[in-house]
Every structure is written in C-alpha cells, then in structure tokens.
Design a protein around this motif. Structure first.
Motif, PDB file in Angstrom:
ATOM      1  N   GLN A   1      10.821 -52.477  13.503  1.00 48.42           N
ATOM      2  CA  GLN A   1      11.544 -52.516  14.770  1.00 48.42           C
ATOM      3  C   GLN A   1      10.803 -51.748  15.864  1.00 48.42           C
ATOM      4  N   GLY A   2       9.952 -50.813  15.468  1.00 50.10           N
ATOM      5  CA  GLY A   2       9.139 -50.079  16.432  1.00 50.10           C
ATOM      6  C   GLY A   2       9.927 -49.194  17.379  1.00 50.10           C
TER       7      GLY A   2
ATOM      8  N   THR B   1       8.223 -45.929  18.268  1.00 50.06           N
ATOM      9  CA  THR B   1       7.110 -46.203  19.173  1.00 50.06           C
ATOM     10  C   THR B   1       7.607 -46.303  20.611  1.00 50.06           C
TER      11      THR B   1
ATOM     12  N   ASP C   1       4.474 -48.942  24.502  1.00 45.66           N
ATOM     13  CA  ASP C   1       4.972 -50.316  24.474  1.00 45.66           C
ATOM     14  C   ASP C   1       4.536 -50.996  23.185  1.00 45.66           C
ATOM     15  N   LYS C   2       5.483 -51.283  22.311  1.00 47.05           N
ATOM     16  CA  LYS C   2       5.144 -51.894  21.015  1.00 47.05           C
ATOM     17  C   LYS C   2       4.593 -53.313  21.188  1.00 47.05           C
ATOM     18  N   HIS C   3       4.939 -53.975  22.286  1.00 44.71           N
ATOM     19  CA  HIS C   3       4.483 -55.344  22.513  1.00 44.71           C
ATOM     20  C   HIS C   3       3.021 -55.399  22.972  1.00 44.71           C
TER      21      HIS C   3
ATOM     22  N   SER D   1      -1.824 -51.338  14.888  1.00 47.54           N
ATOM     23  CA  SER D   1      -0.614 -50.589  14.553  1.00 47.54           C
ATOM     24  C   SER D   1      -0.691 -50.076  13.115  1.00 47.54           C
TER      25      SER D   1
ATOM     26  N   ASN E   1       5.020 -52.199  15.217  1.00 48.43           N
ATOM     27  CA  ASN E   1       5.779 -53.305  15.819  1.00 48.43           C
ATOM     28  C   ASN E   1       6.106 -54.320  14.728  1.00 48.43           C
TER      29      ASN E   1
END
Length: 260
Positions: free
Chosen positions: A42-43, A46, A52-54, A59, A88
């Motif tokens: 789910q990040g 982070t 920003d995980k996106h 990772s 992520n």
C-alpha cells in the motif's frame, strides 16, 4: 548493525504505519540515526514520509528480488530526518516471485548486511497480514513492536501473532523477541479499554508499554500532508505521545545495558 524492529499486527487499522512513521521521527529527534523500511504494498509509510510512491523508479520490491543494492534505493526524507526504503504496489509481485527463490524468507536480512552499522535503528513497517513480506521482516528483525487497539477482537488476533513469532524464533530467527505492545487509539473512558489493558498487563508484564497513543485529529491528519505528526504539529497530543514512546524505549535499553 543497529537495532532492527518490525512493527507488525496482522489486523489492519491498528496504527502500524502511524507508529512506524512517528516513532522513526521521534527517534531522530533524540539524535538517533534511523532507517524506515516500507514492506507494505500500500506504500502508506512512503507517502506519509513525503515520498510519492507513484514516482518511484526503484523500491523495496527491487531489493527483495535482488536486482539492486539496498544502498541505491534508500531515500532521505527532508523534513522527517530519517532515511526511507520506499514501497509501492510493485511489492505485491514479490510474493509470487519469491516462491521460486531459495532462502526466500531471508532476502531482506541479507540485503541489510550491506548497511551494517549505518543506523542506530531500523524500523520495518509490515503489511496487515502474515505473509512472505511479513516473514522477511520477522527473520530480519531482532524484535517486534505490536500496536493494537484495546478491543476484544484484538486479543484474539494477538494470540495468532504471538504463535507466529514463536514459530519464527524456533525455525528461522532464534534472536527474535517481543520488544513491546503499544496501545493505540486509546480512550480511557471506555470500560473495555481498562479490561483489555488488565489482560495485557497480566500476560505480558513489562512488555506492555506504559506510553499509550491517544485518538488525535492532528495525528490522523499528518499523513495526508506527507509528514510525521512531529513535523506537522509538534505540540499535538499524538506527537508528544510518540516522543514519550521513544523515550520509554531508550530508557528500557539503558536499564538493560547496565543489567538492572
């Protein structure tokens, strides 16, 4: 190697990520060097750290499958002050891919060898399930912090988690122990809170932290701003509670080190 602590509970919504992020920031405030590892697809840890995980190019997924050295994935967090191994949704694929890998439950432990001695504390935010990602965290860790709400079903889940910890200690990581149990979203006005606290104290003794984390709006708001509560509002009850938790942890270690 610094102290490696997995923050875990297979029940969701108990404050695992909130605890991981805010304890990391609080330990930094006591002048300790800290790495926070996000092991949840789910990040949330982070994003809650302002990353920003996106937008991640690499990772914790890449570290687990062995395609990159952990040192090349760790990010600094400008405001919070700790380092972060981000995550992520890519991490979901690691579950399947690791099934084909020898020593799959030791991948995180092996990856951490290259940063031996770099941090005072390494905190691992685990997913809300007892899966291969959580198993990697438990094999890598020396101890476990269990955040939990004071409610009936929390006690049922706790039994399963303690059994898992014992299984890991017996078969994969003989050094694993329970660091402490942390009561979160604490409401002293609730009668059940007192009943559950009494049971926890009876069964776990001094493993139950005296510090409790209250329900707090500022604590709940902070992740949406990508900040620990200590950065978002250091005067809030939530921020002060996590500072108190860090202090309690450090005092325990001082007592243990002198053999008192």
């Amino acid at each position: 190697m610094g102290k490696i602590i997995a923050v875990t509970n297979q029940k969701g919504g108990v404050g695992k990520t909130t605890t991981s992020v805010n304890l990391a920031a609080s330990l930094v405030a006591t002048h300790r060097s800290v790495l926070l590892i996000d092991m949840d697809p789910q990040g949330n840890a982070t994003m809650g750290s302002g990353v920003d995980k996106h937008a991640l190019e690499r990772s914790s997924y890449d570290v687990l499958i062995g395609s990159v050295d952990i040192r090349d994935v760790i990010n600094g967090t400008e405001l919070a002050g700790y380092d972060l191994l981000p995550a992520n949704a890519d991490l979901t694929a690691a579950e399947v891919e690791l099934l084909q890998v020898p020593q799959r439950e030791r991948r995180l432990r092996e990856a951490l060898n290259s940063i031996n001695g770099r941090y005072d504390y390494i905190l691992i935010d685990c997913p809300p399930s007892l899966n291969m990602l959580t198993l990697n965290a438990l094999v890598a860790a020396q101890s476990v912090i269990i955040p939990m709400q004071c409610e009936y079903y929390a006690l049922e889940g706790l039994t399963a988690l303690v059994n898992t910890i014992e299984d890991v200690r017996d078969n994969l990581n003989p050094f694993l122990k329970i660091e402490g149990l942390l009561r979160t979203m604490y409401d002293p006005r609730n009668r059940l809170t007192g009943d559950v606290t009494a049971q926890l104290s009876k069964h776990f003794g001094d493993k139950l932290y005296r510090t409790v984390i209250p329900r707090n709006i500022r604590l709940a708001e902070a992740p949406s701003h990508g900040q620990p509560a200590l950065v978002y509002d250091k005067a809030s009850r939530g921020a002060k509670a996590y500072l108190a938790l860090a202090g309690e942890m450090l005092r325990r270690e001082e007592v243990a080190s002198v053999g008192v």
